[in-house]
Scaffold this active site. Structure first.
Site, PDB file in Angstrom:
ATOM      1  CB  SER A 134      37.509  41.267  36.148  1.00  0.00           C
ATOM      2  OG  SER A 134      38.358  40.128  36.093  1.00  0.00           O
ATOM      3  CD  GLN A 151      42.850  39.291  36.713  1.00  0.00           C
ATOM      4  OE1 GLN A 151      41.996  40.163  36.613  1.00  0.00           O
ATOM      5  NE2 GLN A 151      43.828  39.362  37.593  1.00  0.00           N
ATOM      6  CG  ASP A 196      47.372  44.424  41.992  1.00  0.00           C
ATOM      7  OD1 ASP A 196      46.525  44.101  42.850  1.00  0.00           O
ATOM      8  OD2 ASP A 196      47.376  43.956  40.842  1.00  0.00           O
ATOM      9  CE  LYS A 214      43.171  43.486  44.164  1.00  0.00           C
ATOM     10  NZ  LYS A 214      43.369  43.157  42.734  1.00  0.00           N
ATOM     11  NE  ARG A 245      46.582  42.549  47.833  1.00  0.00           N
ATOM     12  CZ  ARG A 245      46.933  42.565  46.560  1.00  0.00           C
ATOM     13  NH1 ARG A 245      47.111  43.720  45.934  1.00  0.00           N
ATOM     14  NH2 ARG A 245      47.103  41.447  45.893  1.00  0.00           N
TER      15      ARG A 245
END
Length: 234
Positions: A18, A20, A167, A194, A198
């Site tokens: 991750s 983030q 992404d 997500k 998706r």
């Protein structure tokens, strides 16, 4: 509610890759005396490491995906040019490959190698993509992307490229639907977790348009060349 405290440096193993979470720990560590180390299971986006490095933080990385920095130093202010986002450019990349016989130039796109797996995938599918005017801005590699309409072919996507293009898979699935032959993606189970599933929503939408799609727990198999019209709930 968060109450401030005197933080101490730590060594932390991320349970999942991750960028983030890694960034939160590194930015906190940059403000703490001592060494903070973050271990990743696989390499994630490294924008924060590059930015901190430009600002004067000494960062060390090794081949086992461990990132260490020694905090407590004063950061150096910078004037930075932020490059265009590769995930946003991806839609224009695919549009150009499908419908720009005279070529399409997309300027000032960030081509950080932790982000650009889609370039390798599209080129393997036969896409004509040229990186022009390559340079560096604020520690980030940048280029102008020139794409030309190409006859795309289906491929089995290399699992090593999945984390570098996670992404961009929704727009890759559009390219696959327009390609000749079968495209197979596996190892992308993260896409189910997500903001939406998706894999599920893309499979549903493509089927509405007449595309043959086989859904796996961690990917899709798309039979290209049969896109039609339809009404899709976005």
């Amino acid at each position: 509610a968060i109450r401030g405290a005197n933080l101490r440096p730590i060594e932390y193993h991320l349970p999942v890759a991750s960028a983030q979470l890694k960034s939160c720990l590194l930015i906190a560590g940059a403000n703490i005396d001592g060494q903070t180390t973050v271990h990743e299971p696989i390499a994630s986006r490294d924008h924060t490491e590059r930015m901190l490095g430009v600002m004067g933080v000494k960062i060390e990385q090794n081949s086992s995906h461990a990132i260490s920095l020694t905090g407590g130093e004063r950061l150096e202010a910078q004037e930075l040019e932020i490059p265009g986002d590769f995930s946003s450019a991806a839609f224009f990349l695919v549009a150009g490959l499908l419908g720009a016989p005279d070529g399409l130039l997309i300027r000032n796109v960030g081509v950080n190698p932790t982000r650009t797996g889609l370039l390798d995938i599209l080129q393997e599918m036969g896409g004509q993509i040229e990186l022009r005017n390559q340079r560096e801005c604020g520690g980030e590699p940048v280029a102008d992307l020139f794409v030309t309409q190409s006859e795309l072919r289906g491929i089995e996507v290399d699992p090593d490229l999945v984390s570098l293009s996670i992404d961009e898979f929704p727009v890759l699935f559009i390219a696959a639907a327009c390609a000749r032959g079968q495209t197979v993606v596996t190892g992308a189970e993260e896409l189910r977790h997500k903001e939406s599933d998706r894999l599920g929503v893309m499979a549903t939408g493509l089927r509405v348009l007449g595309v043959s799609v086989t859904e796996y727990p961690d990917g899709l198999c798309i039979e290209g060349g049969s896109v039609g019209g339809g009404r899709i709930d976005s």
